[in-house]
Enzyme design. Structure first.
Site, PDB file in Angstrom:
ATOM      1  N   HIS A   1      -2.197   2.591   7.027  1.00  0.00           N
ATOM      2  CA  HIS A   1      -1.666   2.218   6.887  1.00  0.00           C
ATOM      3  C   HIS A   1       0.244   1.486   7.621  1.00  0.00           C
ATOM      4  O   HIS A   1       0.840   2.979   6.881  1.00  0.00           O
ATOM      5  CB  HIS A   1      -1.043   2.087   5.384  1.00  0.00           C
ATOM      6  CG  HIS A   1      -0.137   1.030   4.359  1.00  0.00           C
ATOM      7  ND1 HIS A   1       0.571  -0.079   5.609  1.00  0.00           N
ATOM      8  CD2 HIS A   1      -0.536   0.282   3.369  1.00  0.00           C
ATOM      9  CE1 HIS A   1       0.534  -1.545   4.125  1.00  0.00           C
ATOM     10  NE2 HIS A   1      -0.457  -1.203   3.407  1.00  0.00           N
TER      11      HIS A   1
ATOM     12  N   TYR B   1       6.378   0.990   4.722  1.00  0.00           N
ATOM     13  CA  TYR B   1       5.950   1.865   3.784  1.00  0.00           C
ATOM     14  C   TYR B   1       6.665   3.101   5.174  1.00  0.00           C
ATOM     15  O   TYR B   1       6.951   2.393   6.345  1.00  0.00           O
ATOM     16  CB  TYR B   1       4.642   2.209   3.561  1.00  0.00           C
ATOM     17  CG  TYR B   1       4.437   0.544   2.172  1.00  0.00           C
ATOM     18  CD1 TYR B   1       4.784   0.926   1.335  1.00  0.00           C
ATOM     19  CD2 TYR B   1       3.333  -0.185   2.499  1.00  0.00           C
ATOM     20  CE1 TYR B   1       5.126   0.450   0.062  1.00  0.00           C
ATOM     21  CE2 TYR B   1       3.450  -0.909   1.364  1.00  0.00           C
ATOM     22  CZ  TYR B   1       4.594  -1.095  -0.025  1.00  0.00           C
ATOM     23  OH  TYR B   1       3.950  -1.694   0.013  1.00  0.00           O
TER      24      TYR B   1
ATOM     25  N   ARG C   1      -5.234 -12.781   0.005  1.00  0.00           N
ATOM     26  CA  ARG C   1      -5.040 -13.485  -1.280  1.00  0.00           C
ATOM     27  C   ARG C   1      -6.768 -14.338  -1.931  1.00  0.00           C
ATOM     28  O   ARG C   1      -7.521 -14.160  -2.955  1.00  0.00           O
ATOM     29  CB  ARG C   1      -4.110 -14.277  -1.735  1.00  0.00           C
ATOM     30  CG  ARG C   1      -2.580 -13.653  -1.769  1.00  0.00           C
ATOM     31  CD  ARG C   1      -1.555 -14.509  -1.888  1.00  0.00           C
ATOM     32  NE  ARG C   1      -1.518 -14.407  -0.521  1.00  0.00           N
ATOM     33  CZ  ARG C   1      -0.458 -15.210   0.247  1.00  0.00           C
ATOM     34  NH1 ARG C   1       0.304 -15.674  -0.284  1.00  0.00           N
ATOM     35  NH2 ARG C   1      -0.461 -15.480   0.982  1.00  0.00           N
TER      36      ARG C   1
ATOM     37  N   HIS D   1       3.579  -3.120   6.621  1.00  0.00           N
ATOM     38  CA  HIS D   1       4.680  -3.291   5.190  1.00  0.00           C
ATOM     39  C   HIS D   1       5.813  -2.917   4.890  1.00  0.00           C
ATOM     40  O   HIS D   1       6.144  -2.789   3.595  1.00  0.00           O
ATOM     41  CB  HIS D   1       3.683  -3.573   4.046  1.00  0.00           C
ATOM     42  CG  HIS D   1       2.706  -4.607   4.358  1.00  0.00           C
ATOM     43  ND1 HIS D   1       2.170  -4.622   3.872  1.00  0.00           N
ATOM     44  CD2 HIS D   1       3.327  -5.902   5.140  1.00  0.00           C
ATOM     45  CE1 HIS D   1       1.153  -6.102   4.301  1.00  0.00           C
ATOM     46  NE2 HIS D   1       1.912  -6.467   5.177  1.00  0.00           N
TER      47      HIS D   1
HETATM   48  C1  FMN Z   1      -2.294  -8.323  -5.072  1.00  0.00           C
HETATM   49  C2  FMN Z   1      -2.086  -7.958  -3.161  1.00  0.00           C
HETATM   50  C3  FMN Z   1      -2.034  -6.080  -3.544  1.00  0.00           C
HETATM   51  C4  FMN Z   1      -1.750  -5.838  -1.891  1.00  0.00           C
HETATM   52  N1  FMN Z   1      -2.096  -4.522  -1.271  1.00  0.00           N
HETATM   53  C5  FMN Z   1      -2.257  -4.901  -0.280  1.00  0.00           C
HETATM   54  C6  FMN Z   1      -1.953  -3.007  -0.056  1.00  0.00           C
HETATM   55  O1  FMN Z   1      -2.298  -2.177  -1.027  1.00  0.00           O
HETATM   56  N2  FMN Z   1      -2.383  -2.440   1.433  1.00  0.00           N
HETATM   57  C7  FMN Z   1      -2.226  -3.732   2.724  1.00  0.00           C
HETATM   58  O2  FMN Z   1      -1.960  -3.848   3.998  1.00  0.00           O
HETATM   59  N3  FMN Z   1      -1.481  -4.413   2.218  1.00  0.00           N
HETATM   60  C8  FMN Z   1      -1.464  -5.571   0.970  1.00  0.00           C
HETATM   61  N4  FMN Z   1      -1.015  -6.974   0.729  1.00  0.00           N
HETATM   62  C9  FMN Z   1      -0.927  -7.255   1.697  1.00  0.00           C
HETATM   63  C10 FMN Z   1      -2.069  -8.443   2.310  1.00  0.00           C
HETATM   64  O3  FMN Z   1      -3.020  -7.425   2.840  1.00  0.00           O
HETATM   65  C11 FMN Z   1      -2.003  -9.547   2.819  1.00  0.00           C
HETATM   66  O4  FMN Z   1      -1.806  -9.151   3.879  1.00  0.00           O
HETATM   67  C12 FMN Z   1      -1.375 -10.742   2.226  1.00  0.00           C
HETATM   68  O5  FMN Z   1      -1.841 -10.823   0.865  1.00  0.00           O
HETATM   69  C13 FMN Z   1      -1.387 -11.804   3.047  1.00  0.00           C
HETATM   70  O6  FMN Z   1      -2.205 -12.245   3.448  1.00  0.00           O
HETATM   71  P1  FMN Z   1      -3.486 -13.353   2.906  1.00  0.00           P
HETATM   72  O7  FMN Z   1      -2.481 -14.469   3.412  1.00  0.00           O
HETATM   73  O8  FMN Z   1      -4.598 -13.824   3.330  1.00  0.00           O
HETATM   74  O9  FMN Z   1      -3.046 -13.142   1.047  1.00  0.00           O
HETATM   75  C14 FMN Z   1      -1.755  -7.031  -0.789  1.00  0.00           C
HETATM   76  C15 FMN Z   1      -1.870  -8.256  -1.503  1.00  0.00           C
HETATM   77  C16 FMN Z   1      -1.633  -8.848  -2.657  1.00  0.00           C
HETATM   78  C17 FMN Z   1      -1.322 -10.062  -2.878  1.00  0.00           C
END
Ligand code: FMN
Length: 286
Positions: free
Chosen positions: A102, A107, A246, A105
């Site tokens: 990872h 981190y 999501r 974001h």
């Molecule tokens: C509840 C939730 C938890 C997430 N946890 C992580 C995570 O642990 N690691 C990560 O790389 N992205 C995490 N994300 C981000 C998602 O992987 C993704 O990049 C983001 O939701 C945008 O993509 P989408 O529009 O398809 O949802 C999380 C998103 C949500 C909504």
């Protein structure tokens, strides 16, 4: 260390054992299961740290609402790299098909890469090459431990919430893509520039295409995709795969739903279907 309560880990043997039946259950259903290795760095509070210490980071610059971090000294960094290596070994022992580092974001890894966070003066700060050194040392250690075919990385050079932007995200993404080629990893997974903050999709002029062209392995894109948009990005050669977040959380049978929709569309001869992954969201504790 974590930021959320009850985040699962993979740094202890009992955690490895606890993961085994979960990984098996996914494999029994034909799933591919990568374990995401996550260190939050300064995006944490002392409540989640051993002995309520300050969280570690590339910097001692704080993020609001979090406990001010402690900047890692240069000689502590190899230990953190080694922690990623151990976590990767543990993931393979637990039966995972591979790991996703990872690096996105905001981190810990991102805290080294982005110039609006990293204010170091040693070989891990300053130039682009220096700021990416920590990430690439982790990639190398993990590749040497479990094999390049079992390693992916997630990056978000354009994301900038929680004070972790970069002054030249295109150059950062490109440098990482070119540097990663040396290791022959399984994939590079990148968050689209349009998702600068969590959940908010914005129009933007930037594109991942130059980075996609520079990377010689499988290129995965993510953020704000629906079925049509996902098919388009693959059809146009701007990605090999699309990751859904999501939509997948809300629809555990999303691959089936998309594939059924595909059947009806394919009768008209349009579009190819996408492959969807992922993943176990884990944290590794240091
Ligand atoms: C509840 C939730 C938890 C997430 N946890 C992580 C995570 O642990 N690691 C990560 O790389 N992205 C995490 N994300 C981000 C998602 O992987 C993704 O990049 C983001 O939701 C945008 O993509 P989408 O529009 O398809 O949802 C999380 C998103 C949500 C909504």
């Amino acid at each position: 260390m974590a930021i959320y309560k009850d985040t699962p880990g993979i740094w202890r043997k009992d955690q490895v054992e606890a993961w085994k039946p979960i990984v098996s259950a996914v494999h029994d259903k034909g799933g591919i299961f990568f374990c995401q290795l996550w260190h939050t760095g300064r995006i944490s509070t002392k409540d989640f740290q051993p002995n309520r210490q300050a969280p570690i980071s590339s910097t001692d610059k704080p993020v609001k609402t979090q406990t001010p971090p402690r900047q890692l000294s240069t000689n502590e960094i190899p230990q953190i790299v080694n922690d990623f290596r151990i976590a990767a070994r543990n993931a393979i022992e637990a039966g995972f098909d591979g790991v996703e580092i990872h690096g996105a974001h905001g981190y810990l890894i991102d805290q080294f890469m982005k110039d609006q966070v990293n204010n170091r003066t040693d070989q891990y700060g300053g130039s682009l090459e220096n700021r990416c050194r920590f990430a690439l040392e982790i990639v190398e250690a993990v590749v040497n431990e479990i094999g390049a075919d079992k390693v992916g990385i997630r990056l978000s050079p354009f994301a900038n919430y929680m004070d972790f932007g970069d002054s030249n995200p295109s150059a950062l993404g490109l440098y990482m893509a070119e540097s990663l080629n040396k290791y022959g990893i399984s994939y590079c997974h990148m968050v689209e520039p349009r998702m600068k903050t969590i959940g908010e999709k914005v129009e933007c002029p930037e594109s991942l295409v130059p980075i996609r062209k520079a990377f010689r392995g499988t290129f995965i894109v993510a953020s704000g995709y629906d079925r049509e948009d996902g098919n388009k990005v693959v059809d146009e050669g701007r990605a090999d795969l699309v990751a859904y977040g999501r939509l997948f959380i809300a629809n555990p049978d999303l691959p089936r739903e998309l594939s059924l929709m595909h059947l009806s569309i394919s009768i008209t001869g349009k579009h190819s279907i996408l492959l969807i992954l992922l993943l176990a969201i884990l944290t590794i504790h240091f």
